[in-house]
Design a protein around this motif. Structure first.
Motif, PDB file in Angstrom:
ATOM      1  N   MET A   1      24.166  50.303  45.234  1.00 33.09           N
ATOM      2  CA  MET A   1      25.469  49.660  44.399  1.00 33.09           C
ATOM      3  C   MET A   1      26.543  49.705  45.154  1.00 33.09           C
ATOM      4  SD  MET A   1      25.114  51.598  40.657  1.00 33.09           S
ATOM      5  CE  MET A   1      26.465  51.127  39.998  1.00 33.09           C
ATOM      6  N   ASP A   2      27.137  48.535  45.238  1.00 28.83           N
ATOM      7  CA  ASP A   2      28.511  48.370  46.040  1.00 28.83           C
ATOM      8  C   ASP A   2      29.438  48.708  45.141  1.00 28.83           C
ATOM      9  OD1 ASP A   2      29.492  46.307  44.222  1.00 28.83           O
ATOM     10  OD2 ASP A   2      28.347  44.719  45.716  1.00 28.83           O
ATOM     11  N   TRP A   3      30.910  49.043  45.754  1.00 24.79           N
ATOM     12  CA  TRP A   3      31.878  49.545  44.817  1.00 24.79           C
ATOM     13  C   TRP A   3      32.431  48.684  43.509  1.00 24.79           C
ATOM     14  CZ3 TRP A   3      32.668  54.370  44.284  1.00 24.79           C
ATOM     15  CH2 TRP A   3      32.209  55.563  45.258  1.00 24.79           C
ATOM     16  N   LEU A   4      32.255  47.451  43.870  1.00 25.84           N
ATOM     17  CA  LEU A   4      32.807  46.273  42.847  1.00 25.84           C
ATOM     18  C   LEU A   4      31.786  46.545  41.848  1.00 25.84           C
ATOM     19  CD1 LEU A   4      34.487  43.947  41.903  1.00 25.84           C
ATOM     20  CD2 LEU A   4      32.709  42.478  43.032  1.00 25.84           C
ATOM     21  N   VAL A   7      32.958  49.687  39.708  1.00 23.06           N
ATOM     22  CA  VAL A   7      33.951  49.369  38.987  1.00 23.06           C
ATOM     23  C   VAL A   7      33.941  48.867  37.741  1.00 23.06           C
ATOM     24  CG1 VAL A   7      36.391  48.790  39.107  1.00 23.06           C
ATOM     25  CG2 VAL A   7      35.715  50.030  41.043  1.00 23.06           C
ATOM     26  N   VAL A   8      33.038  47.710  37.981  1.00 22.60           N
ATOM     27  CA  VAL A   8      33.018  46.643  36.759  1.00 22.60           C
ATOM     28  C   VAL A   8      32.242  47.233  35.640  1.00 22.60           C
ATOM     29  CG1 VAL A   8      32.088  44.537  36.231  1.00 22.60           C
ATOM     30  CG2 VAL A   8      33.309  44.535  38.143  1.00 22.60           C
ATOM     31  N   LEU A   9      31.091  47.960  36.138  1.00 21.80           N
ATOM     32  CA  LEU A   9      30.192  48.548  34.997  1.00 21.80           C
ATOM     33  C   LEU A   9      30.898  49.695  34.338  1.00 21.80           C
ATOM     34  CD1 LEU A   9      26.806  48.304  36.796  1.00 21.80           C
ATOM     35  CD2 LEU A   9      27.376  46.962  35.094  1.00 21.80           C
ATOM     36  N   SER A  10      31.623  50.530  35.082  1.00 25.29           N
ATOM     37  CA  SER A  10      32.205  51.829  34.494  1.00 25.29           C
ATOM     38  C   SER A  10      33.292  51.374  33.671  1.00 25.29           C
ATOM     39  CB  SER A  10      32.623  52.513  35.729  1.00 25.29           C
ATOM     40  OG  SER A  10      31.957  52.992  36.641  1.00 25.29           O
TER      41      SER A  10
END
Length: 270
Positions: A1-4, A7-10
Motif C-alpha cells: 500500500m502506498d501512502w495515498l 490516507v484515503v482508506l483511513s
C-alpha cells in the motif's frame, strides 16, 4: 500500500462508519474504482480499531455511567429493564440488541465475506435501504430519546442491525431507520446507533484479528498506526457534526447520496 491509499482508506472508513451510507461498501468500492490492490484484512482491523476508539472517547461519560449502573443492577439482581436506573436499562438494551447480528454474523461469516461483495448487490442495497431510511425520516416521530426505549424496541433494532451484514446496507443507516420507525427522535436514534456500534465493532475486530493471527503476514506497522489515527480522528469529527446536522436538516441528503451512488454503480457494473 502506498501512502495515498492509506490516507484515503483511513479517512473514508472514519467518515462512513457512522454516516448512514455504508462504510463496508465504500471500503470495497474504493479499491475497485481506483484499481488499487485490496488493502487486506490487517489494515481493515486497524481502521476499524480507530473508529472504535473514537466512539468510545466520544461517549466516554455516558459509557462510564452505563457501566456503573449496569454493574450495580447485576449486584442487586435487578435484571428486568435495569430496575429504575435509565443508564442500566440503556446498557442492557445495547447488549441485547447486539445478540442477533453476532449470532447471524458468526454463522454466515464466510458467505458474507466472500459472496456478498458484488458492486451490483451494493448498488441495490444502497438504493433499497436508502428509500426505507427516507420513508422513516419522513414518518411522523414522537421524539423519544435512547433512554425511553423498551425491550421490544431494542430487539427490533437489534434484528434490523443484522441486515447490515449485507454490504451497502449500512449498520448505522439500518439501526437509525429502525429507531425512527419506532418513534425515536433523530438525535436519539443516532446516539443509540452509535452506542450499538461499540460491542459490534469490538467483536468484529476480534474476529478479524483472529483471522490475521491464523494467517501471519508481514505487517507495515507505520501504515497501521496512521490508519488508526486518521480513521479515529475523522470518525470522532463525523459523530460530533452528524448529530448536530441531522437535528436541523434530517436524513434526506444521505438518502439522495445513497440513491445516486447506487444508480451509478448499477450503471457501471450491471
Amino acid at each position: 500500500m502506498d501512502w495515498l491509499q492509506v490516507v484515503v482508506l483511513s479517512v473514508v472508513q472514519g467518515l462512513t462508519e457512522f454516516l448512514p451510507i455504508s462504510s463496508s461498501a465504500h471500503l470495497i468500492l474504493v479499491p475497485v474504482l481506483t484499481e488499487w490492490e485490496d488493502q487486506g484484512l490487517t489494515f481493515d482491523v486497524a481502521v476499524h480499531l480507530g473508529s472504535l476508539i473514537a466512539v468510545i472517547l466520544y461517549f466516554r461519560h455516558d459509557l462510564r455511567r452505563m457501566a456503573a449502573s449496569w454493574t450495580l443492577s447485576l449486584r442487586n439482581r435487578s435484571l428486568h429493564q435495569g430496575g429504575d436506573d435509565p443508564d442500566a436499562r440503556l446498557a442492557w438494551w445495547v447488549l441485547l440488541a447486539t445478540i442477533p447480528v453476532c449470532v447471524i454474523g458468526f454463522a454466515l461469516h464466510e458467505t458474507i465475506s466472500v459472496s456478498l461483495r458484488s458492486p451490483v448487490l451494493i448498488g441495490f442495497s444502497l438504493i433499497g435501504f436508502g428509500l426505507v431510511l427516507g420513508y422513516a425520516d419522513w414518518h411522523k416521530r414522537e421524539g423519544r430519546s435512547e433512554y425511553q426505549l423498551t425491550l421490544r424496541d431494542a430487539l427490533f433494532i437489534g434484528l434490523a442491525q443484522a441486515l447490515a451484514l449485507i454490504p451497502g446496507t449500512s449498520r448505522s443507516g439500518i439501526t437509525i431507520t429502525a429507531a425512527l420507525l419506532l418513534g425515536m427522535s433523530r438525535e436519539g436514534a443516532a446516539r443509540f446507533s452509535f452506542l450499538l456500534s461499540i460491542p459490534v465493532t469490538a467483536l468484529a475486530s476480534g474476529l478479524e484479528i483472529h483471522g490475521v493471527l491464523q494467517a501471519p503476514q508481514e505487517i507495515d506497522w507505520q501504515a497501521m498506526a496512521v490508519g488508526v489515527v486518521l480513521s479515529g480522528v475523522s470518525a470522532y469529527l463525523c459523530i460530533h457534526y452528524f448529530i448536530a446536522f441531522i437535528k436541523r436538516i434530517g436524513m434526506q441528503p444521505f438518502v439522495v447520496y445513497r440513491i445516486v451512488l447506487g444508480l451509478w454503480l448499477l450503471w457501471i457494473f450491471w
